[in-house]
Design a protein around this motif. Sequence first.
Motif, PDB file in Angstrom:
ATOM      1  N   ALA A 115       0.827  -1.213   0.000  1.00 37.75           N
ATOM      2  CA  ALA A 115       0.000   0.000   0.000  1.00 37.75           C
ATOM      3  C   ALA A 115       0.857   1.256   0.000  1.00 37.75           C
ATOM      4  O   ALA A 115       1.785   1.390   0.800  1.00 37.75           O
ATOM      5  CB  ALA A 115      -0.908  -0.002   1.229  1.00 37.75           C
ATOM      6  N   GLY A 116       0.544   2.172  -0.914  1.00 39.90           N
ATOM      7  CA  GLY A 116       1.232   3.451  -0.968  1.00 39.90           C
ATOM      8  C   GLY A 116       2.610   3.416  -1.590  1.00 39.90           C
ATOM      9  O   GLY A 116       3.307   4.431  -1.599  1.00 39.90           O
ATOM     10  N   ALA A 117       3.023   2.260  -2.129  1.00 44.77           N
ATOM     11  CA  ALA A 117       4.340   2.175  -2.748  1.00 44.77           C
ATOM     12  C   ALA A 117       4.447   3.166  -3.897  1.00 44.77           C
ATOM     13  O   ALA A 117       3.531   3.295  -4.704  1.00 44.77           O
ATOM     14  CB  ALA A 117       4.592   0.759  -3.256  1.00 44.77           C
ATOM     15  N   VAL A 118       5.561   3.880  -3.954  1.00 48.10           N
ATOM     16  CA  VAL A 118       5.775   4.867  -5.014  1.00 48.10           C
ATOM     17  C   VAL A 118       6.967   4.403  -5.840  1.00 48.10           C
ATOM     18  O   VAL A 118       8.123   4.610  -5.476  1.00 48.10           O
ATOM     19  CB  VAL A 118       6.021   6.271  -4.444  1.00 48.10           C
ATOM     20  N   LEU A 119       6.678   3.739  -6.944  1.00 49.20           N
ATOM     21  CA  LEU A 119       7.690   3.209  -7.847  1.00 49.20           C
ATOM     22  C   LEU A 119       7.381   3.687  -9.259  1.00 49.20           C
ATOM     23  O   LEU A 119       6.325   4.277  -9.512  1.00 49.20           O
ATOM     24  CB  LEU A 119       7.698   1.679  -7.796  1.00 49.20           C
ATOM     25  N   SER A 120       8.263   3.411 -10.180  1.00 49.36           N
ATOM     26  CA  SER A 120       7.947   3.665 -11.572  1.00 49.36           C
ATOM     27  C   SER A 120       6.750   2.818 -11.971  1.00 49.36           C
ATOM     28  O   SER A 120       6.581   1.685 -11.501  1.00 49.36           O
ATOM     29  CB  SER A 120       9.146   3.309 -12.456  1.00 49.36           C
ATOM     30  N   SER A 121       5.901   3.356 -12.846  1.00 49.59           N
ATOM     31  CA  SER A 121       4.718   2.598 -13.258  1.00 49.59           C
ATOM     32  C   SER A 121       5.083   1.329 -14.017  1.00 49.59           C
ATOM     33  O   SER A 121       4.241   0.447 -14.189  1.00 49.59           O
ATOM     34  CB  SER A 121       3.796   3.472 -14.106  1.00 49.59           C
ATOM     35  N   THR A 122       6.328   1.200 -14.448  1.00 50.86           N
ATOM     36  CA  THR A 122       6.764  -0.038 -15.097  1.00 50.86           C
ATOM     37  C   THR A 122       6.900  -1.179 -14.103  1.00 50.86           C
ATOM     38  O   THR A 122       7.057  -2.336 -14.494  1.00 50.86           O
ATOM     39  CB  THR A 122       8.114   0.161 -15.805  1.00 50.86           C
ATOM     40  N   GLN A 123       6.798  -0.871 -12.797  1.00 49.38           N
ATOM     41  CA  GLN A 123       6.987  -1.886 -11.757  1.00 49.38           C
ATOM     42  C   GLN A 123       5.683  -2.515 -11.264  1.00 49.38           C
ATOM     43  O   GLN A 123       5.706  -3.449 -10.477  1.00 49.38           O
ATOM     44  CB  GLN A 123       7.721  -1.271 -10.556  1.00 49.38           C
ATOM     45  N   TYR A 124       4.531  -2.002 -11.718  1.00 52.50           N
ATOM     46  CA  TYR A 124       3.252  -2.458 -11.184  1.00 52.50           C
ATOM     47  C   TYR A 124       2.571  -3.519 -12.051  1.00 52.50           C
ATOM     48  O   TYR A 124       1.420  -3.869 -11.815  1.00 52.50           O
ATOM     49  CB  TYR A 124       2.299  -1.270 -11.012  1.00 52.50           C
ATOM     50  N   GLY A 125       3.260  -4.033 -13.046  1.00 55.45           N
ATOM     51  CA  GLY A 125       2.648  -4.996 -13.945  1.00 55.45           C
ATOM     52  C   GLY A 125       2.264  -6.297 -13.251  1.00 55.45           C
ATOM     53  O   GLY A 125       2.978  -6.796 -12.378  1.00 55.45           O
ATOM     54  N   ALA A 126       1.122  -6.859 -13.650  1.00 53.43           N
ATOM     55  CA  ALA A 126       0.639  -8.105 -13.070  1.00 53.43           C
ATOM     56  C   ALA A 126       1.225  -9.308 -13.787  1.00 53.43           C
ATOM     57  O   ALA A 126       1.677  -9.222 -14.935  1.00 53.43           O
ATOM     58  CB  ALA A 126      -0.888  -8.158 -13.147  1.00 53.43           C
ATOM     59  N   THR A 127       1.220 -10.443 -13.098  1.00 52.50           N
ATOM     60  CA  THR A 127       1.657 -11.693 -13.710  1.00 52.50           C
ATOM     61  C   THR A 127       0.560 -12.215 -14.642  1.00 52.50           C
ATOM     62  O   THR A 127      -0.530 -11.648 -14.722  1.00 52.50           O
ATOM     63  CB  THR A 127       1.958 -12.749 -12.633  1.00 52.50           C
ATOM     64  N   THR A 128       0.840 -13.319 -15.327  1.00 52.02           N
ATOM     65  CA  THR A 128      -0.156 -13.899 -16.232  1.00 52.02           C
ATOM     66  C   THR A 128      -1.318 -14.540 -15.473  1.00 52.02           C
ATOM     67  O   THR A 128      -2.348 -14.835 -16.067  1.00 52.02           O
ATOM     68  CB  THR A 128       0.498 -14.946 -17.149  1.00 52.02           C
ATOM     69  N   SER A 129      -1.152 -14.740 -14.166  1.00 51.52           N
ATOM     70  CA  SER A 129      -2.253 -15.186 -13.302  1.00 51.52           C
ATOM     71  C   SER A 129      -2.462 -14.110 -12.246  1.00 51.52           C
ATOM     72  O   SER A 129      -2.016 -14.227 -11.101  1.00 51.52           O
ATOM     73  CB  SER A 129      -1.926 -16.527 -12.638  1.00 51.52           C
ATOM     74  N   PRO A 130      -3.139 -13.017 -12.626  1.00 47.53           N
ATOM     75  CA  PRO A 130      -3.122 -11.815 -11.786  1.00 47.53           C
ATOM     76  C   PRO A 130      -3.987 -11.866 -10.537  1.00 47.53           C
ATOM     77  O   PRO A 130      -3.714 -11.141  -9.576  1.00 47.53           O
ATOM     78  CB  PRO A 130      -3.638 -10.735 -12.730  1.00 47.53           C
ATOM     79  N   PHE A 131      -5.025 -12.703 -10.536  1.00 46.91           N
ATOM     80  CA  PHE A 131      -5.988 -12.627  -9.444  1.00 46.91           C
ATOM     81  C   PHE A 131      -5.645 -13.583  -8.313  1.00 46.91           C
ATOM     82  O   PHE A 131      -5.399 -14.775  -8.527  1.00 46.91           O
ATOM     83  CB  PHE A 131      -7.401 -12.904  -9.947  1.00 46.91           C
ATOM     84  N   LYS A 132      -5.640 -13.052  -7.099  1.00 51.89           N
ATOM     85  CA  LYS A 132      -5.421 -13.851  -5.910  1.00 51.89           C
ATOM     86  C   LYS A 132      -6.718 -14.551  -5.504  1.00 51.89           C
ATOM     87  O   LYS A 132      -7.795 -14.248  -6.027  1.00 51.89           O
ATOM     88  CB  LYS A 132      -4.931 -12.961  -4.771  1.00 51.89           C
ATOM     89  N   ALA A 133      -6.615 -15.494  -4.591  1.00 53.56           N
ATOM     90  CA  ALA A 133      -7.811 -16.175  -4.084  1.00 53.56           C
ATOM     91  C   ALA A 133      -8.756 -15.152  -3.466  1.00 53.56           C
ATOM     92  O   ALA A 133      -8.307 -14.179  -2.848  1.00 53.56           O
ATOM     93  CB  ALA A 133      -7.413 -17.223  -3.054  1.00 53.56           C
ATOM     94  N   PRO A 134     -10.067 -15.322  -3.637  1.00 56.64           N
ATOM     95  CA  PRO A 134     -11.025 -14.365  -3.073  1.00 56.64           C
ATOM     96  C   PRO A 134     -10.833 -14.177  -1.570  1.00 56.64           C
ATOM     97  O   PRO A 134     -10.660 -15.146  -0.826  1.00 56.64           O
ATOM     98  CB  PRO A 134     -12.377 -15.016  -3.368  1.00 56.64           C
ATOM     99  N   LYS A 135     -10.848 -12.919  -1.163  1.00 62.26           N
ATOM    100  CA  LYS A 135     -10.650 -12.594   0.252  1.00 62.26           C
ATOM    101  C   LYS A 135     -11.311 -11.263   0.550  1.00 62.26           C
ATOM    102  O   LYS A 135     -11.179 -10.309  -0.219  1.00 62.26           O
ATOM    103  CB  LYS A 135      -9.149 -12.527   0.568  1.00 62.26           C
ATOM    104  N   ASP A 136     -12.039 -11.200   1.668  1.00 63.81           N
ATOM    105  CA  ASP A 136     -12.649  -9.937   2.071  1.00 63.81           C
ATOM    106  C   ASP A 136     -11.554  -8.929   2.431  1.00 63.81           C
ATOM    107  O   ASP A 136     -10.422  -9.293   2.767  1.00 63.81           O
ATOM    108  CB  ASP A 136     -13.563 -10.139   3.273  1.00 63.81           C
ATOM    109  N   LEU A 137     -11.919  -7.652   2.373  1.00 64.80           N
ATOM    110  CA  LEU A 137     -10.974  -6.578   2.671  1.00 64.80           C
ATOM    111  C   LEU A 137     -11.253  -6.067   4.076  1.00 64.80           C
ATOM    112  O   LEU A 137     -12.378  -5.666   4.391  1.00 64.80           O
ATOM    113  CB  LEU A 137     -11.140  -5.453   1.648  1.00 64.80           C
ATOM    114  N   THR A 138     -10.239  -6.084   4.918  1.00 70.20           N
ATOM    115  CA  THR A 138     -10.392  -5.662   6.307  1.00 70.20           C
ATOM    116  C   THR A 138      -9.782  -4.286   6.500  1.00 70.20           C
ATOM    117  O   THR A 138      -8.594  -4.081   6.255  1.00 70.20           O
ATOM    118  CB  THR A 138      -9.725  -6.667   7.261  1.00 70.20           C
ATOM    119  N   ILE A 139     -10.605  -3.342   6.935  1.00 66.21           N
ATOM    120  CA  ILE A 139     -10.178  -1.973   7.208  1.00 66.21           C
ATOM    121  C   ILE A 139     -10.522  -1.660   8.657  1.00 66.21           C
ATOM    122  O   ILE A 139     -11.651  -1.930   9.099  1.00 66.21           O
ATOM    123  CB  ILE A 139     -10.893  -0.980   6.280  1.00 66.21           C
TER     124      ILE A 139
END
Length: 257
Positions: A125-149
């Motif tokens: 969260a909040g990582a500030v890198l070059s936008s070339t670093q945010y690319g997803a893998t060929t299997s981009p989606f993680k297992a379904p999980k609720d978001l806890t805030i």
Amino acid sequence: MLSTKSFLLAALAAVASAAPGCKPPKATPTLPLTGGASELPAAPSNLVLKKIILGHGIQNYSCAADPTATPVAKGALAALYDITPLYPNGKPQSLSIDGFNALTSTVLWTQDLPLNLGNPAAAVAGAVLSSTQYGATTSPFKAPKDLTIPNLAPLKYAGRHYFDSTGTPNFDLTGPGNLKAHVVKKDGVAVPAGADKGPLNTGAVQWLLLGDSDLGISNGVKLVYRVVTAGGVAESCSTTGEGLSSVPYTAQYWFYG
């Protein structure tokens, strides 16, 4: 000085811990407005709001070798979370309208990207890198999980957003009705002044109206609105150079059918 993450969580805590008996007013969900010169058209009266969903993920782009070229949008990837129960309606877990609309920024700045990225450090969260670093893998989606805030009920996992091989946006929602949207852009308007520019400070992506592709792929959905966006605008080609790049973003998606 408080970090952006600490500030947002503190603000959300203040919203969530309002004095007992001070409930938000009951309200029929009303599509947000930009307050600018142009607004997205309202949904037809024969359609009903099915879900309000928060998407958290990346907007993808490509650049030509020419550093003066304009980045070309190449779709998006996002995990989806149901925020319908948090809309101000007088129920115990509902938020104020300001708190509700702050969810996109809160999630963007405080929650790790829920995707498999080539560089795992970019998902923090909040990582500030070059936008070339945010690319997803060929299997981009993680297992379904609720978001806890902190200070909120968990945001229930609701599905995923992606672009298919034809470059068409898809939304696959889990739960009752198995809603699906296969949509094309119908309209777009500039974001409100002061919209969250995201960790890369590039700007918030347009608000959009997306309509059914009429190919018989959608199920239970006719229109999707993308509103209250945060982040997601491309870095310039002079910054990234030739090739692919991705930028973190969040947005509200309103589904009508």
